[in-house]
Every structure is written in C-alpha cells, then in structure tokens.
Design an enzyme around this catalytic site. Structure first.
Site, PDB file in Angstrom:
ATOM      1  N   CYS A  10       0.864  -1.186   0.000  1.00  0.00           N
ATOM      2  CA  CYS A  10       0.000   0.000   0.000  1.00  0.00           C
ATOM      3  C   CYS A  10       0.899   1.235   0.000  1.00  0.00           C
ATOM      4  CB  CYS A  10      -0.975  -0.008   1.175  1.00  0.00           C
ATOM      5  SG  CYS A  10      -0.270   0.352   2.781  1.00  0.00           S
ATOM      6  N   ALA A  11       0.305   2.374   0.200  1.00  0.00           N
ATOM      7  CA  ALA A  11       1.073   3.618   0.110  1.00  0.00           C
ATOM      8  C   ALA A  11       2.211   3.650   1.134  1.00  0.00           C
ATOM      9  CB  ALA A  11       0.156   4.821   0.270  1.00  0.00           C
TER      10      ALA A  11
END
Length: 100
Positions: A10-11
């Site tokens: 994810c980020a």
C-alpha cells in the site's frame, strides 16, 4: 491448499498491516501457515524476492503495471470493499486465482 507467500503493498504499509494481521489469523485458522507481509510502495523492491504473489491496496492500484514489471510476480489489486472490511476469504481466493 498449498502454502503461499503473499506480499501486501500500500502507500505506506500502515493500512495493509492491519489487513495482514486479519489474513494471518485466517491462514492460521486454516492450518496452512502462509507467510504474509505488508510494506509500502517505497520498499517492495527490496523484499519481493521472497514472495509468490503481490496484492496491492486499492489506493495504489494505479501502480500495478509497474509493480508487475519490477517483480515479475502474479499481481492483483484487492477490491476496495474486500480491503475495507478485511474479507480474508475473498482476498485469499484472489491470490490463489492469480497464482494458478
């Protein structure tokens, strides 16, 4: 079921670490002992070699082509609803489907 090594990306690795705990608990309940790790986009290139499949959080799905080319691993984006509610069964099915 065969053991899988799943890399969640994810980020920043924060939201997927919550999901990782749910997926690990689900895996353990099935007695398969899958290896699941959550990392941010900035570090996946350092760790992907130990994994069979890469699953992206919906917020970084726009980077799927790049991740796939970099890792040369089966890669998919987790559907937003499954991600939001931590639908472990559905997420494992997604990983199994892209591996086969």
């Amino acid at each position: 079921m065969k053991q899988m090594n799943i890399l969640l990306v994810c980020a920043g690795g924060m939201s997927t670490s919550i999901l990782m705990k749910k997926l690990q608990a689900y895996s353990d309940s099935r007695g398969i002992n899958d290896q699941i790790k959550a990392v941010g986009l900035s570090v996946y290139e350092d760790v992907y070699q130990d994994f069979d499949v890469v699953l992206l959080g919906p917020q970084v799905s726009y980077r799927m082509e790049e991740v796939q080319k970099t890792t040369n691993l089966p890669t998919a984006s987790i559907p937003p609803l499954d991600y939001a509610v931590g639908n472990s069964e559905s997420i494992f099915k997604l990983a199994e489907d892209i591996l086969s």
